[in-house]
Design an enzyme around this catalytic site. Structure first.
Site, PDB file in Angstrom:
ATOM      1  CG  HIS A  82      -3.640  42.650  -2.892  1.00  0.00           C
ATOM      2  ND1 HIS A  82      -4.162  41.884  -1.879  1.00  0.00           N
ATOM      3  CD2 HIS A  82      -4.026  43.918  -2.644  1.00  0.00           C
ATOM      4  CE1 HIS A  82      -4.835  42.668  -1.050  1.00  0.00           C
ATOM      5  NE2 HIS A  82      -4.773  43.908  -1.496  1.00  0.00           N
ATOM      6  CG  ASP A 161      -3.823  44.534   7.294  1.00  0.00           C
ATOM      7  OD1 ASP A 161      -3.691  45.769   7.170  1.00  0.00           O
ATOM      8  OD2 ASP A 161      -4.647  43.880   6.634  1.00  0.00           O
ATOM      9  NE  ARG A 168      -5.384  52.190   7.272  1.00  0.00           N
ATOM     10  CZ  ARG A 168      -5.226  51.460   6.158  1.00  0.00           C
ATOM     11  NH1 ARG A 168      -4.936  50.176   6.243  1.00  0.00           N
ATOM     12  NH2 ARG A 168      -5.329  52.011   4.994  1.00  0.00           N
ATOM     13  CB  SER A 183      -2.851  47.609   4.812  1.00  0.00           C
ATOM     14  OG  SER A 183      -3.945  46.774   4.618  1.00  0.00           O
ATOM     15  CE  LYS A 187      -4.156  42.796   3.500  1.00  0.00           C
ATOM     16  NZ  LYS A 187      -5.275  43.674   3.710  1.00  0.00           N
TER      17      LYS A 187
HETATM   18  N1  URA Z   1      -6.660  46.902   0.666  1.00  0.00           N
HETATM   19  C1  URA Z   1      -5.964  46.490   1.748  1.00  0.00           C
HETATM   20  O1  URA Z   1      -5.687  45.308   1.908  1.00  0.00           O
HETATM   21  N2  URA Z   1      -5.567  47.409   2.645  1.00  0.00           N
HETATM   22  C2  URA Z   1      -5.831  48.728   2.517  1.00  0.00           C
HETATM   23  O2  URA Z   1      -5.422  49.505   3.354  1.00  0.00           O
HETATM   24  C3  URA Z   1      -6.576  49.146   1.378  1.00  0.00           C
HETATM   25  C4  URA Z   1      -6.962  48.207   0.457  1.00  0.00           C
END
Ligand code: URA
Length: 433
Positions: A82, A161, A168, A183, A187
């Site tokens: 990620h 999220d 946000r 966040s 995931k």
């Molecule tokens: N990527 C994400 O998935 N969440 C964030 O808050 C920032 C970058």
């Protein structure tokens, strides 16, 4: 329990209990707590932070707000990566095939572009007919058969999220370490992979502008992963200049193919080889030195390119793009941005380079808005490169000619020129494990 009291408690910098955190997340997801109260709480978290226990509970509550993917039917250790978001970051589509070619099992759910940053799923959609959604059985079968599947996050994955991120984005609460960490990791935990490599971007194009903040974010995410039984490592990578030469969806796919054919930009190739090697180590396939030589061999032999070919075929895409670039639609109007003096590029405001690309149509300006896969920028010169007055430093591509001049102005303003060569850092800055 009242949301009002929870906001006041956090405003007084007192830690919230696990029950209070779960109350907020479930109440927000099922519509009982309104946006304005959650916004107020998010802002108190931006200012007062969260301790490790609060962060762990928040992340799990977010992960469990939806479907938790079960990948136990995949043979071997599943590995995911990620990125916290960058400009020109097309690494997933190079690293995934490299790792799969060396025996790794890459089960990856990716996102779309966000603000000035690009998203893997948008890039993939510039390949004709490529499917970015598969049902769970097809996803698992594909990973078992070819070692690689990249799809979009399903609607049901970490819905908390999704809702929180949208809020946000419009309340000035994106760049907070606990909020980004929860966040990302919600995931990742919900997506089910046993091993996770985090690519934490640092610099003018990243959410984390300093190495210290990036380290703190990386540590928070690694700790969350480990507490939940996953093998996690974070690599801190430079985002003070865009990665590679291309920004924009189809242009980036072209660069992915070039890189897997062995003639990609040096910074991009180097970063992908190192991250792929770490993913093999996390998958317990071999040690780091062996992993590095295996991924290099997978690149040199064309085995990684072959994995991308298999993935495109398996997901219904037109794999002839690998040999015939004309099948990727590139904007027919172009504009060259030229150097104003003899000297060097000394800095690139990378966020602004991303914004220039969005202005050409390569990113969305409104949620779920349209995207022009053919638009973007090819950079001929980047930070540290020598330039002569009047030479092209970048070519802009658009399918709407009227967008070129303003985007070129924004791009040029993002670049700092000087007479002395700057110090250029390696793209890999640090590791946190
Ligand atoms: N990527 C994400 O998935 N969440 C964030 O808050 C920032 C970058």
């Amino acid at each position: 329990m009242r949301m009002y009291d929870i906001i006041l408690k956090k405003r007084s910098n007192l830690p919230l209990t696990d029950e209070e955190i779960r109350f907020v997340i479930s109440g927000y997801v099922n519509g009982e707590i309104p946006d304005y109260q959650v916004s107020a709480l998010l802002m108190t978290i931006v200012f007062n932070g969260m301790n490790a226990r609060e962060l762990g509970t928040l992340t799990m509550a977010m992960a469990q707000s939806g479907h938790m993917v079960d990948l136990s039917n995949i043979d071997g250790i599943t590995v995911d990566k990620h990125s916290t978001g960058g400009v020109g970051d097309k690494t997933t589509l190079i690293i995934g095939p490299l790792v799969a070619a060396c025996g790794g099992k890459v089960a990856k759910m990716s996102g779309r572009g966000l603000g000035h940053t690009g998203g893997t799923i948008d890039k993939m959609e510039s390949i004709p007919n490529l499917k970015v959604s598969l049902d769970q059985e097809a996803f698992i079968n594909q990973v078992n058969t070819i070692g690689l599947a990249v799809i979009g996050q399903s609607e049901g994955l970490a819905p908390a999220d999704k809702k929180l991120y949208a809020l946000r984005d419009v309340t000035g609460t994106v760049d907070s370490i606990p909020l980004i960490a929860s966040s990302v990791m919600s995931k990742k935990l919900a997506s089910g992979a046993q091993a996770i490599l985090l690519d934490v971007k640092v610099g003018s194009g990243a959410f984390m502008k300093t190495i210290d903040d990036a380290r703190a974010l990386a540590k928070a995410m690694v700790d969350i992963g480990k507490e939940n039984g996953r093998s996690v490592k974070a690599v801190l990578t430079d985002m003070d200049r865009p990665l590679g030469h291309a920004i924009g969806n189809a242009l980036e796919i072209r660069e992915v193919i070039d890189t897997l054919k062995g003639h990609g930009p040096e910074d991009l190739t180097h970063e992908c080889l190192i991250m792929a090697a770490h993913m093999l180590v996390l998958s317990q396939i071999c040690d780091y030195e062996t992993a590095l030589s295996r991924v290099q061999e997978a690149l040199n032999s064309g085995a990684a390119l072959e994995r991308l070919h298999m993935m495109i075929d398996a997901q219904g895409g037109d794999s002839r793009v690998l040999d015939d670039e004309s099948l990727l639609v590139i904007g027919k109007f172009t504009y060259d941005v030229t150097a104003p003096l003899d000297g060097y590029i000394t800095h690139m405001n990378t966020e602004q380079c991303g914004i220039a690309s969005v202005m050409l149509g390569a990113g969305r300006t409104i949620k779920d808005g349209p995207i022009d896969y053919s638009a973007g920028i090819v950079m001929h010169k980047k930070t540290g490169d020598a330039i002569t007055a009047g030479e092209s430093i970048a070519t802009l591509y658009a399918s709407d000619e009227s967008l070129l001049v303003n985007a070129a102005k924004t791009y040029l303003e993002a670049i700092t020129f000087g007479k002395t060569a700057p110090v250029v850092v390696d793209t890999i800055l640090d590791m946190v494990e």
